[in-house]
Design a protein around this motif. Structure first.
Motif, PDB file in Angstrom:
ATOM      1  N   MET A  67      -5.884  11.576  -9.003  1.00 41.38           N
ATOM      2  CA  MET A  67      -6.236  10.666  -7.780  1.00 41.38           C
ATOM      3  C   MET A  67      -6.705  10.606  -6.574  1.00 41.38           C
ATOM      4  N   GLU A  68      -7.666  10.084  -6.171  1.00 42.47           N
ATOM      5  CA  GLU A  68      -8.030  10.533  -5.012  1.00 42.47           C
ATOM      6  C   GLU A  68      -7.855   9.398  -3.994  1.00 42.47           C
ATOM      7  N   GLY A  69      -7.414   9.399  -2.716  1.00 44.01           N
ATOM      8  CA  GLY A  69      -6.637   9.064  -1.397  1.00 44.01           C
ATOM      9  C   GLY A  69      -6.570   9.812  -0.073  1.00 44.01           C
ATOM     10  N   PHE A  70      -5.885   8.843   1.096  1.00 41.73           N
ATOM     11  CA  PHE A  70      -5.677   9.840   1.668  1.00 41.73           C
ATOM     12  C   PHE A  70      -4.029   9.803   2.556  1.00 41.73           C
ATOM     13  N   LEU A  71      -3.696  10.296   2.994  1.00 43.22           N
ATOM     14  CA  LEU A  71      -1.982  10.075   3.657  1.00 43.22           C
ATOM     15  C   LEU A  71      -1.878   9.004   4.466  1.00 43.22           C
TER      16      LEU A  71
ATOM     17  N   ALA B  11      -0.702  -3.348 -14.924  1.00 43.37           N
ATOM     18  CA  ALA B  11       0.853  -3.152 -14.617  1.00 43.37           C
ATOM     19  C   ALA B  11       1.019  -4.222 -13.506  1.00 43.37           C
ATOM     20  N   LYS B  12       2.138  -5.081 -13.479  1.00 48.69           N
ATOM     21  CA  LYS B  12       2.694  -5.672 -12.338  1.00 48.69           C
ATOM     22  C   LYS B  12       3.281  -5.424 -11.401  1.00 48.69           C
ATOM     23  N   PHE B  13       2.927  -4.038 -11.319  1.00 52.36           N
ATOM     24  CA  PHE B  13       3.276  -2.934  -9.687  1.00 52.36           C
ATOM     25  C   PHE B  13       2.193  -3.032  -8.686  1.00 52.36           C
ATOM     26  N   ASP B  14       2.666  -3.173  -7.784  1.00 56.79           N
ATOM     27  CA  ASP B  14       1.412  -1.313  -6.648  1.00 56.79           C
ATOM     28  C   ASP B  14       1.275  -0.403  -6.545  1.00 56.79           C
ATOM     29  N   GLY B  15       2.357  -0.213  -6.359  1.00 57.08           N
ATOM     30  CA  GLY B  15       2.557   2.013  -6.222  1.00 57.08           C
ATOM     31  C   GLY B  15       3.806   2.259  -7.197  1.00 57.08           C
ATOM     32  N   ILE B  16       4.107   3.479  -7.133  1.00 58.70           N
ATOM     33  CA  ILE B  16       4.861   4.297  -7.086  1.00 58.70           C
ATOM     34  C   ILE B  16       6.184   4.363  -6.151  1.00 58.70           C
ATOM     35  N   LEU B  17       7.514   4.379  -6.159  1.00 59.95           N
ATOM     36  CA  LEU B  17       8.382   4.662  -4.913  1.00 59.95           C
ATOM     37  C   LEU B  17       9.530   5.891  -5.591  1.00 59.95           C
TER      38      LEU B  17
ATOM     39  N   LYS C  73      12.109   4.018   9.377  1.00 60.06           N
ATOM     40  CA  LYS C  73      11.161   4.777  10.150  1.00 60.06           C
ATOM     41  C   LYS C  73       9.796   6.159  10.608  1.00 60.06           C
ATOM     42  N   GLY C  74       8.347   5.657  10.397  1.00 57.58           N
ATOM     43  CA  GLY C  74       7.080   6.887  10.402  1.00 57.58           C
ATOM     44  C   GLY C  74       7.303   6.919   9.043  1.00 57.58           C
ATOM     45  N   GLN C  75       7.224   6.371   7.605  1.00 55.73           N
ATOM     46  CA  GLN C  75       7.177   6.984   6.960  1.00 55.73           C
ATOM     47  C   GLN C  75       5.890   7.387   6.006  1.00 55.73           C
ATOM     48  N   VAL C  76       5.404   8.631   5.949  1.00 57.88           N
ATOM     49  CA  VAL C  76       4.311   8.268   4.561  1.00 57.88           C
ATOM     50  C   VAL C  76       4.110   8.623   4.474  1.00 57.88           C
ATOM     51  N   PHE C  77       2.946   8.471   3.378  1.00 55.02           N
ATOM     52  CA  PHE C  77       2.437   7.856   2.402  1.00 55.02           C
ATOM     53  C   PHE C  77       0.770   7.780   1.352  1.00 55.02           C
ATOM     54  N   ALA C  78       0.786   8.115   0.811  1.00 53.92           N
ATOM     55  CA  ALA C  78      -0.192   7.904   0.149  1.00 53.92           C
ATOM     56  C   ALA C  78      -1.131   6.789  -0.040  1.00 53.92           C
ATOM     57  N   GLU C  79      -2.436   6.750   0.370  1.00 51.19           N
ATOM     58  CA  GLU C  79      -3.209   4.862  -0.199  1.00 51.19           C
ATOM     59  C   GLU C  79      -3.940   5.572  -0.875  1.00 51.19           C
ATOM     60  N   ALA C  80      -4.244   5.026  -2.483  1.00 54.04           N
ATOM     61  CA  ALA C  80      -4.943   5.305  -3.319  1.00 54.04           C
ATOM     62  C   ALA C  80      -5.821   4.683  -3.199  1.00 54.04           C
ATOM     63  N   THR C  81      -7.646   5.642  -3.293  1.00 49.95           N
ATOM     64  CA  THR C  81      -8.446   5.760  -3.048  1.00 49.95           C
ATOM     65  C   THR C  81      -9.203   5.118  -4.716  1.00 49.95           C
ATOM     66  N   LYS C  82      -8.656   6.011  -5.625  1.00 54.77           N
ATOM     67  CA  LYS C  82      -9.254   6.058  -6.593  1.00 54.77           C
ATOM     68  C   LYS C  82      -7.812   6.456  -7.112  1.00 54.77           C
ATOM     69  N   GLU C  83      -8.044   5.919  -8.600  1.00 49.00           N
ATOM     70  CA  GLU C  83      -6.426   6.158  -9.390  1.00 49.00           C
ATOM     71  C   GLU C  83      -7.666   5.841 -10.960  1.00 49.00           C
ATOM     72  N   PRO C  84      -7.200   7.584 -11.827  1.00 50.14           N
ATOM     73  CA  PRO C  84      -7.755   7.599 -13.442  1.00 50.14           C
ATOM     74  C   PRO C  84      -7.378   6.339 -13.953  1.00 50.14           C
ATOM     75  N   GLY C  85      -8.215   6.183 -14.829  1.00 56.74           N
ATOM     76  CA  GLY C  85      -7.126   4.586 -16.684  1.00 56.74           C
ATOM     77  C   GLY C  85      -6.387   3.464 -15.510  1.00 56.74           C
ATOM     78  N   VAL C  86      -5.934   2.539 -16.306  1.00 57.11           N
ATOM     79  CA  VAL C  86      -6.132   1.033 -15.536  1.00 57.11           C
ATOM     80  C   VAL C  86      -4.959   0.559 -15.279  1.00 57.11           C
ATOM     81  N   THR C  87      -3.993   1.695 -14.773  1.00 53.40           N
ATOM     82  CA  THR C  87      -2.754   1.691 -14.607  1.00 53.40           C
ATOM     83  C   THR C  87      -1.889   1.169 -13.665  1.00 53.40           C
ATOM     84  N   PHE C  88      -2.980   0.770 -13.034  1.00 54.10           N
ATOM     85  CA  PHE C  88      -2.448  -0.059 -11.179  1.00 54.10           C
ATOM     86  C   PHE C  88      -3.492  -1.527 -11.444  1.00 54.10           C
ATOM     87  N   VAL C  89      -4.303  -1.398 -12.843  1.00 53.99           N
ATOM     88  CA  VAL C  89      -4.757  -2.174 -13.140  1.00 53.99           C
ATOM     89  C   VAL C  89      -4.125  -3.751 -14.024  1.00 53.99           C
TER      90      VAL C  89
END
Length: 359
Positions: free
Chosen positions: A1-5, A36-42, A18-34
């Motif tokens: 995957m590609e993205g930024f924090l 699947a009925k969820f937007d990310g992983i906790l 407060k102040g949680q660092v997380f990854a924002e994906a700009t590119k994901e391999p495969g079609v999982t997030f297309v």
């Protein structure tokens, strides 16, 4: 995957981290997030596997004193017909209304994923011998099924009558190597050396190819899939395991070869589930593991996923073949198929996992 924090406050229920660092994906391999009925992983694993050493959200909950205890727990409701849907994740404790009896606790053996040791693996109460010396497993709510080494899952699917995708490579290995493998096992040759001696695997360190043995093997039609093929090597080791179990039962060579071919036919496809006849659930065996000396049973109703109703219903095996390579593997993943049957406590403070019958 590609993205930024990025960084932001994160709300779960009535808690705000407060102040949680997380990854924002700009590119994901495969079609999982297309699809699947969820937007990310906790992620609720240990910090040891955190990318870029980011503090996971659970660690920040503890450091910000948002929870009473360093414990979280899962109850997954598997009764879709009931009034209460979904399940429950409790952060900072355990809900006593969603389990029966007492939890059996077992220590975390490796901090990364929540990894534990499991003992024997049984089908219909009979030991398979695969985990007699212990196996490693991770408990993961993010895995829908119960995943394990492909060879063992093939045995399970055979026992429950599940139909997978026929593996031509597996059958080629049985056809070419089974007689030799059986003879070498009878002669007490080390299983670790058999595939290397037969020429089915890359030569192991300190093991020389036995040209006499290799010369009696028929040549594979496709050189790229023949001797020293990584795929052929995997199936060779798998066939050895299957043959060992059958020899312990004093079966004849003909019976063993027939059984090996049947298992090849039951091998699940990496991309497709194995299915069973919904009308045969009552005749299917229980499947179970031992954890810390206690047996945890999965009934057919618990390990089969029924999709749809009436004549249109489809029943899917809850067991998925997944080969995790060394050094992490081989590894079982006790996903939602297991966690749906057993209420699960992730005791971070004591670095242990607890299981009790879900209610």
């Amino acid at each position: 995957m590609e993205g930024f924090l990025s960084v932001d406050d994160v709300t779960l229920g009535d808690l705000t981290v407060k102040g949680q660092v997380f990854a924002e994906a700009t590119k994901e391999p495969g079609v999982t997030f297309v699809t699947a009925k969820f937007d990310g992983i906790l992620g609720l694993g240990f910090k040891e596997i955190s990318v870029n050493h980011v503090d996971p959200i659970w660690y920040n909950m503890l450091s910000q004193k948002l929870v009473q205890e360093p414990v979280f727990s899962f109850w997954l409701n598997r009764d879709a017909s009931g009034g209460e849907k979904g399940g429950e994740l409790v952060l900072g404790g355990v809900d006593p209304y969603h389990f029966k009896g007492r939890h059996t606790y077992t220590p975390v053996t490796r901090k990364g994923y929540w990894q534990i040791d499991i003992g024997d693996f049984l089908i219909d109460g009979q030991s398979t011998g695969f985990c007699a010396g212990g196996c490693a497993a991770i408990v993961d709510s993010g895995t829908s099924l119960l995943a394990g080494p492909t060879g063992i899952v093939a045995e399970i699917n055979h026992a429950i009558g599940a139909t997978g995708i026929v593996s031509g490579e597996c059958k080629v290995v049985v056809e070419q190597y089974a007689d030799l493998i059986i003879q070498l096992l009878i002669s007490k040759v080390s299983p670790l050396k058999i595939c290397a001696k037969a020429g089915a695997c890359f030569l192991a360190e300190g093991v020389q190819r036995d040209t006499g043995l290799a010369s009696v093997l028929p040549k594979h039609e496709n050189a790229s899939d023949g001797l020293d093929s990584p795929v052929t090597c995997v199936f060779c080791k798998m066939v050895i395991k299957w043959a060992q179990n059958q020899l312990r039962k004093n079966n004849t060579e003909a019976q063993i070869k027939t059984y090996l071919n049947q298992l090849c036919e039951r091998l699940p496809s990496p991309n497709e589930e194995s299915v069973v006849d919904c009308n045969k659930l009552s005749s299917m065996p229980d499947v179970s593991f031992t954890i810390s000396g206690k047996t945890f049973v999965l009934t057919p109703e618990q390990y089969i996923l029924k999709i749809g109703e009436g004549d249109e219903a489809q029943c899917v095996s809850g067991f998925l073949g997944l080969d995790v390579p060394p050094p992490a593997g081989p590894l079982w993943i006790l996903g939602d198929t297991f966690m749906g049957a057993y209420h699960t406590v992730f005791d971070f403070g004591n670095e242990r996992l607890g299981f009790a019958l879900a209610a």
